[in-house]
Design an enzyme around this catalytic site. Sequence first.
Site, short mmCIF file in Angstrom:
data_model
loop_
_atom_site.label_atom_id
_atom_site.label_comp_id
_atom_site.label_asym_id
_atom_site.label_seq_id
_atom_site.Cartn_x
_atom_site.Cartn_y
_atom_site.Cartn_z
N ASN A 6 0.93 -1.14 0.16
CA ASN A 6 0.02 -0.01 -0.07
C ASN A 6 0.82 1.42 0.02
O ASN A 6 1.47 1.64 0.98
CB ASN A 6 -0.96 -0.11 1.23
CG ASN A 6 -1.67 1.23 1.46
OD1 ASN A 6 -1.88 1.84 0.48
ND2 ASN A 6 -2.24 1.59 2.53
N TRP A 7 0.92 1.85 -1.33
CA TRP A 7 1.87 3.23 -1.21
C TRP A 7 1.23 4.36 -0.65
O TRP A 7 1.71 5.27 -0.55
CB TRP A 7 2.21 3.35 -2.81
CG TRP A 7 2.77 2.19 -3.32
CD1 TRP A 7 3.10 0.85 -2.79
CD2 TRP A 7 3.12 2.25 -5.00
NE1 TRP A 7 3.85 0.29 -3.85
CE2 TRP A 7 3.72 1.04 -5.13
CE3 TRP A 7 3.01 3.26 -5.95
CZ2 TRP A 7 4.26 0.44 -6.36
CZ3 TRP A 7 3.63 2.92 -7.18
CH2 TRP A 7 4.31 1.49 -7.46
N LYS A 8 -0.06 4.28 -0.02
CA LYS A 8 -0.74 5.33 0.50
C LYS A 8 -0.73 6.81 -0.43
O LYS A 8 -0.72 6.34 -1.72
CB LYS A 8 -0.08 5.62 1.77
CG LYS A 8 -0.08 4.48 2.68
CD LYS A 8 -0.05 4.81 4.25
CE LYS A 8 0.38 3.61 4.84
NZ LYS A 8 0.14 3.64 6.39
N HIS A 83 -9.46 0.52 4.99
CA HIS A 83 -7.89 0.78 5.63
C HIS A 83 -8.52 1.80 6.85
O HIS A 83 -9.25 2.57 6.61
CB HIS A 83 -7.22 1.43 4.45
CG HIS A 83 -5.67 1.36 5.07
ND1 HIS A 83 -5.46 2.56 5.97
CD2 HIS A 83 -4.89 0.64 4.73
CE1 HIS A 83 -4.19 2.30 6.48
NE2 HIS A 83 -3.89 0.87 5.60
N GLU A 85 -6.79 4.17 7.95
CA GLU A 85 -6.61 5.59 7.74
C GLU A 85 -8.11 6.42 6.94
O GLU A 85 -8.39 7.26 7.31
CB GLU A 85 -5.58 5.80 6.65
CG GLU A 85 -4.18 5.64 7.40
CD GLU A 85 -3.01 5.30 6.80
OE1 GLU A 85 -3.10 5.24 5.49
OE2 GLU A 85 -2.05 4.77 7.51
N GLU A 153 -5.12 -5.48 10.34
CA GLU A 153 -4.23 -4.44 10.84
C GLU A 153 -4.51 -3.78 11.89
O GLU A 153 -5.36 -2.68 11.81
CB GLU A 153 -4.41 -3.51 9.55
CG GLU A 153 -3.94 -4.07 8.25
CD GLU A 153 -3.41 -2.94 7.21
OE1 GLU A 153 -2.24 -3.30 6.68
OE2 GLU A 153 -4.26 -1.83 6.97
N GLY A 159 2.42 1.85 10.43
CA GLY A 159 3.12 3.19 10.60
C GLY A 159 3.82 3.71 11.77
O GLY A 159 4.30 4.77 11.83
N SER A 189 3.54 -2.62 10.03
CA SER A 189 5.01 -2.34 10.43
C SER A 189 5.75 -3.85 9.79
O SER A 189 6.58 -4.09 10.47
CB SER A 189 5.36 -1.90 11.63
OG SER A 189 4.80 -0.62 11.96
N GLY A 210 2.82 -1.53 4.20
CA GLY A 210 2.68 0.12 3.84
C GLY A 210 4.13 0.60 3.65
O GLY A 210 4.77 0.57 2.51
N GLY A 211 4.80 1.29 4.47
CA GLY A 211 6.04 1.95 4.37
C GLY A 211 7.25 1.03 3.59
O GLY A 211 7.85 1.63 2.87
C1 PEP Z 1 -0.71 -0.03 5.82
O1 PEP Z 1 -0.67 1.11 5.13
O2 PEP Z 1 -1.73 -0.94 5.53
C2 PEP Z 1 0.39 -0.44 6.68
C3 PEP Z 1 0.29 -1.77 7.27
O3 PEP Z 1 1.49 0.38 6.95
P1 PEP Z 1 2.98 -0.02 7.58
O4 PEP Z 1 3.39 -1.21 6.93
O5 PEP Z 1 3.69 1.30 7.30
O6 PEP Z 1 2.41 -0.04 9.19
#
Ligand code: PEP
Length: 231
Positions: A6-8, A83, A85, A153, A159, A189, A210-211
Amino acid sequence: MIVAGNWKMFAGPDPRALAEELAGLGGVETIVCPPYTALAACVAAGLTTYAQNVHWADEGAYTGEISPPLLLALGVHGSLVGHSERRHHFGETDEGVARRASAALAAGLGVIACVGETQEERDEGATETVLRIQVDAIRDACGANERLVVAYEPVWAIGTGRTATPETAQEAHALIKTLLDRPVLYGGSVKPENAAELLEQPDVDGALVGGASLDVDSFASICEAAARIRS
Ligand code: PEP
């Protein structure tokens, strides 16, 4: 095994470079969820490409939204829904998330539906209740559709650099599977250093990253870990 990135709201890596790096990886299905502006380039690069959200209507006066037919016309394969967010910054509800998931599946898209508790809910001992409410809403709208995948999640792990322990993830995944018999990805993470221990859990069917998906090498190394585990 499924690994989705997920590039957000980041530009993300070059789709062609990523596609080259992932080419030939067996035993893992890789998915990218870029921002809308990079969807076409990811499709053109041959990547399995999901949007980060999708509306339930085919068209209409919904400024800022995107519909299943518009995504399909671009060659997009699916979408994230729910998600955290979206739920926490944009007020998306269980009912809305379920509508989005159901419309996308009905249109022929794949769906990764995200669920997870906040730190406060975990501290109050409400994790199971929260997961039941979120998963039930998705199951009641979609059933165990073969194009539906769930992502667990925990909000406190997204994040933050704080990953759930493999045991915590396994416990939540096992619960989710009693509610909805579909693959469950872990997100929160995930990095090259912790991917294997999470993916080794029996009810962890992949990862939503994500990151660490913004860098070609780190995303590829998580995908390789997944490929090694259940290939
Ligand atoms: C996400 O955006 O779904 C996520 C899990 O982010 P991260 O891996 O950065 O925690």
